[in-house]
Design an enzyme around this catalytic site. Sequence first.
Site, short mmCIF file in Angstrom:
data_model
loop_
_atom_site.label_atom_id
_atom_site.label_comp_id
_atom_site.label_asym_id
_atom_site.label_seq_id
_atom_site.Cartn_x
_atom_site.Cartn_y
_atom_site.Cartn_z
N CYS A 262 -33.07 49.15 -19.01
CA CYS A 262 -31.92 48.27 -19.74
C CYS A 262 -30.49 48.83 -19.56
CB CYS A 262 -32.43 47.84 -21.00
SG CYS A 262 -31.24 46.92 -21.97
N THR A 263 -29.61 48.02 -19.19
CA THR A 263 -28.35 48.74 -18.85
C THR A 263 -27.74 49.16 -20.04
OG1 THR A 263 -27.39 46.60 -19.07
CG2 THR A 263 -27.86 47.39 -16.87
N HIS A 264 -28.25 48.79 -21.14
CA HIS A 264 -27.67 49.24 -22.60
C HIS A 264 -28.08 50.67 -22.81
CE1 HIS A 264 -27.28 44.69 -23.65
NE2 HIS A 264 -26.53 45.20 -24.64
N CYS B 92 -28.15 42.93 -15.57
CA CYS B 92 -29.45 43.11 -16.80
C CYS B 92 -30.78 43.10 -16.22
CB CYS B 92 -28.92 41.70 -17.52
SG CYS B 92 -30.10 41.30 -18.69
N ASN B 93 -31.54 43.89 -16.61
CA ASN B 93 -32.91 43.82 -15.97
C ASN B 93 -33.90 42.76 -16.34
OD1 ASN B 93 -33.64 46.66 -14.62
ND2 ASN B 93 -32.27 47.13 -16.23
N THR B 94 -33.48 42.21 -17.47
CA THR B 94 -34.30 40.99 -18.11
C THR B 94 -33.74 39.74 -17.37
OG1 THR B 94 -34.30 42.09 -20.18
CG2 THR B 94 -34.84 39.53 -20.01
N GLU C 274 -25.10 47.17 -29.34
CA GLU C 274 -24.28 45.95 -29.22
C GLU C 274 -23.17 46.15 -30.61
OE1 GLU C 274 -23.26 43.13 -27.44
OE2 GLU C 274 -24.37 44.05 -25.69
N TYR D 68 -31.15 39.10 -24.34
CA TYR D 68 -31.88 38.22 -23.66
C TYR D 68 -33.37 38.72 -23.66
CZ TYR D 68 -28.24 36.11 -20.72
OH TYR D 68 -27.18 35.38 -20.29
N GLY D 69 -33.52 40.05 -23.82
CA GLY D 69 -34.94 40.65 -23.64
C GLY D 69 -35.76 40.01 -25.03
N ASP E 221 -24.11 40.14 -18.03
CA ASP E 221 -25.17 40.67 -18.87
C ASP E 221 -25.07 39.79 -20.25
OD1 ASP E 221 -27.31 42.23 -19.85
OD2 ASP E 221 -25.96 43.60 -20.90
N SER E 222 -26.29 39.95 -21.11
CA SER E 222 -26.30 39.15 -22.12
C SER E 222 -25.32 40.02 -23.07
CB SER E 222 -27.77 39.46 -22.79
OG SER E 222 -27.99 40.82 -23.13
#
Length: 263
Positions: free
Chosen positions: A184-186, A74-76, A152, A43-44, A11-12
Amino acid sequence: MEGTRPIGIFDSGVGGLSVAREIRRALPGEDLLYVADTAYCPYGERPLEEVRSRALAVGRYVERSGAKLLVAACNTASGAALEQLREALAVPVVGLEPAVKTGTALSRNGKVGVMATASTLASERFARLVRAHGRGIEVLPQACPGLADLIEGGHLDGDVLVARLAELTRPLREAGVDTVVLGCTHYLFVSDPLARVLGPDVRLVDSAAAIARRAQHLLRDNGRSRSEAPGTFTVLTTGDPRKVAPVVSRLWGAEVRVEPVEI
């Protein structure tokens, strides 16, 4: 041996740990190799071609590191580069997409919100999901700039986060959605404060458990699964491990060593 090779996840940043957590629950015997591309997070908020380039670079690194399966958590990244990853890599690749199908099926009043990055919401993959599953349903996309950055930074609750969630969800609350898809996984890591902001009548939906099941099925079908427990967990970051490690440990629920990597 194929069974002893790790599952690669990237993921980012730390958001993909929500997917890694579900994979660990479903596959406790598997070794997991997680790469947080923190130097380029989120990334988004980056151009499509840059996201695609980073996804391919990280994917190739994970494959060279011996992974038997890659999960683009990561969806993006999935929206930007899933097809390219599958073409470039020899190992199976599992990607994410917002759970629009599930969200629209669960909605009682036909109003579904989708919280995601602007890049995910602008992707052709998302447009296809809405076309396929949004008939008769009002799908309200809600971009969430800055939310991944807060997570983050370790803001998993508290006044700063709640104020931002209240601001971002105002259009969804005013529209009267009864279901919100976490694209978004976050965002899964702030589901509790998000649920409080949205209210008790709104259901949250995410893709993490479904991705874990997909990984499980792929490994079993290919005869690559490993049953001996417990599997190891290795975390690498392109950012500063001293900053990333405390957040990773907090989200994982145990102390995790984070090592630097250049990709």
